[in-house]
Design an enzyme around this catalytic site. Sequence first.
Site, PDB file in Angstrom:
ATOM      1  CD  GLU A 492      -3.026  -1.345   2.373  1.00 55.25           C
ATOM      2  OE1 GLU A 492      -2.281  -0.683   3.282  1.00 55.25           O
ATOM      3  OE2 GLU A 492      -4.062  -1.947   2.269  1.00 55.25           O
ATOM      4  CD  GLU A 558      -4.402  -5.654   1.743  1.00 58.92           C
ATOM      5  OE1 GLU A 558      -5.259  -5.210   2.390  1.00 58.92           O
ATOM      6  OE2 GLU A 558      -3.174  -5.652   1.692  1.00 58.92           O
TER       7      GLU A 558
END
Length: 890
Positions: A492, A558
């Site tokens: 991320e 995710e």
Amino acid sequence: MPQLLRINKLNFRIVFTLTVLLTVRFTAHAQNSYELNTGWKCAAIKDVKQDGYQLSGASFNSNSWMPATVPGTVLTTLLNNKKIPDPFYGMNNELIPDIYKTGAEYYTYWFVKEFNELPATAGNQVYLNLRGVNYSCDIYLNGHKLNKTLQKGMFLRFSYNITPFVAKNGHNKLAILVYPPDVLGNANGGQGGDGTIARNVGLQYTAGWDWIQPVRDRNTGIWDKVTIKKTSPVRITDTHVITKVPGVRRFDGFQQPATIKFEAEVNNPTAKIVRGVLNYEIAGAAVSKNVTLKPNATVTVTLNDYILKNPKLWWPNGYGPQNLYDVKVKFVINGKTVSDQQSLKVGVREIQSEWNEHTGSRQIAVNGQKIFIKGGNWIISDAMLRLSDLRYDAEVRFHHDMNLNLIRVWGGAMIERPEFYDACDRYGLLVFQDLWGSGDCNGRWIDPMKLDDQWTRRQYPNNHRLFLRSAEDQIKMIRNHASLAIWCGGNEITPPEDILVALKDTILPKLDNTRWFVDYSNSEEMSRNVWGGNGDGPYGIQPLSVFWEHQTYPFNSEIGSVGVGDYESLKRFIPAQNQIAPVYDEQTHKTKMDSVWAYHKYIGYDTSINKYGKAKNAEDFARKAQLVNYDQYRGLAEGFTAHMWDWYTGFIIWKTQNPWTAMRGQMYDYYLDPNACLYGLHNGSEPLHVMCNPVTGMVTLANNTFKPKRSMMLVVKTFDMDGKEKLLTQVFVDIVPSSTKKILSVKKAMDEMAAKEGGFLSLQLLNTDKSVISENLYWLPDSKGEFSGLQNMKADGLVSTTRFIKPGKIEVILNNKQQKMLSFFNRISLIDQDTKQRILPAFYTDNYISVLPGAEKKIIVEYPVTTGKNLTIEIDGWNSAAKTTIKIQN
């Protein structure tokens, strides 16, 4: 104490069964290499007065020291010596001192090891190799210090030429002083604690996360393998094998040639020129090159390309076989002396990636064929780094059994070990490998739990040079694996700009230029949704309509939800007095839960459990949770698959496993006991699949294979809660490769069942011999969205038998009587009748099985071949009068 003893016995049993699980053949160490993995001793630095020179001297006696676990961490050694309670049980972790409060010295330890090795002769060499020490260390052998400066770097392999220091009598003593990470990190409850753990080039989860409590020693220790290797004058260090497979290939039939590219780094540590031949063998052929090495030289030797005719290709799970070639690499001196050698397993395949303009995301191809990615996020096999070939095999096999084709290794942990990649090679799991870093610790967001501001965190780690050296080393370690498909800069967030530029422009082009590098896990280079930008999620429990009707990120890195195990799983780590079911308040939208459940990171099921009737106790809660688990992950897989190549090129579930006894995001628990998540995903992700949209009632086929499927019969039935069967339709269908196809809507029938008390929708695909090739059973709610009918189901007519096939393999046959209610949601368990415990791990071809009236299902169960003979099969069905126990007759 009895509870702790019970858990420790269970851990021992699981470890024991794992050690005998595999029937596959692992590549053994060459005869010139062996591992130092027993007989270690250790002591805390505060208890040791001697220095490393003395400790590694012949006169020092360490017999009174504590036995040490190597490979392992300090915490693992303390646990194995019963100095601490099991941190995975209850709230025991709170009883263990945290390094941030004790200071680093508390977990700074000396490790000593005696081993036999005679001095080398005639120019031969002896090396000490360490594959992983956390975080830094000093190394002494026979009164000599091997490292001139502090050896630092959790993710660096170190090799020392110990030829001059080997004892003349062959009795050697090694002493290693291991220091914890430079920055200990305050485990203050934040993601990665206060974030400063990320100043190291190391594991971030050890300061705590939303799925784990802090690891008290921050995984300090000699955590990976220590080996002794003997060679003649020349040593082979790192090899690099690249396979080029041009064109679009099929998984079967004759293949056009593939090209094998090979290079190796070789080292001559002697003061003499050495001439020899570097060669490798593959498929009965040999490729070689004459090499002259100057004194004290290390060079990279590139061999001529080899054209491999009619290659046996490697494919991802579900698309074809995982063929692997044995490759033997040797350096030969004088035409006869093998100076050094290595054995490799090579999968011939080529990974491609390109941008899909229609979906707005990257798509992956293997051997020219596009692959719809069905993946799972992986943290690490064990939070205390109790890693093994056998546990890796079991965990990766579970991912194979889920019908997944990719594992993403999350950036807050590590570049996984070669043994993990060996398992992924065998089972066909592509790997999306993050480098070290996470948005939480490394400054993507404002976070009041963090010590430093975003600008400071954005430059973590402190030592950029160490990060880059570690990246280079670990890339070399795993780049030969067929399963490795994608490199990622971090979770991320990208690494700091200078690191990112070095990776993209220098390191990867030089060391591994055949794989896709994405700068971070939810980068716009990977995926852009219809509104622009990229992200991940949703997280938490979702209505099934979300998966089918609401478009999310087109390559979602995710997305995930719940994962509580059944009652047998909960009892392994929750004390009896804490086995209390959570209660969800629909007015306040808050969950009241026991403190141990909260400590183990329970994530709420919200209203989902109550739809099956309010849970009576923890056992009833866990049982009903399995219905939710199955439905959630089947629905997730189906919703994404129904839109493949239209909305999506792939999805990766957050997450499929836990390295600790957490109560969320797991298809199997820490003890390797699968729950219904695994089998819901197994169903929803099968390569050829029939499914139904819960919103529109549209029945759809999905073909995730390279073959057209023709002349199949689709049979659609409903069953009401009185057991009445109704045939809605049966029709011949076909479908082209790698596609989905809408067939018909059964919305009217679904609404009719909802108007009563719900019911069942049965979908079956039959082949020309009338065998079932895909089957799906949906349990449907009433008009209030509740499963009132399930709460009062009539008893089934299930009759069960077993058939012993061979040691380690049995068949379970389930027959349901013709005029009875369908037999719903049967959990099969293999039980050791002497201990009354489940055999773990065990692998079931399916589980949580429903059997229609008059139907038969056969399930294969595989288990460790040395398991005791007093085994039974236990079947616990939703509408069975009682659990069924069947003794297995050998």
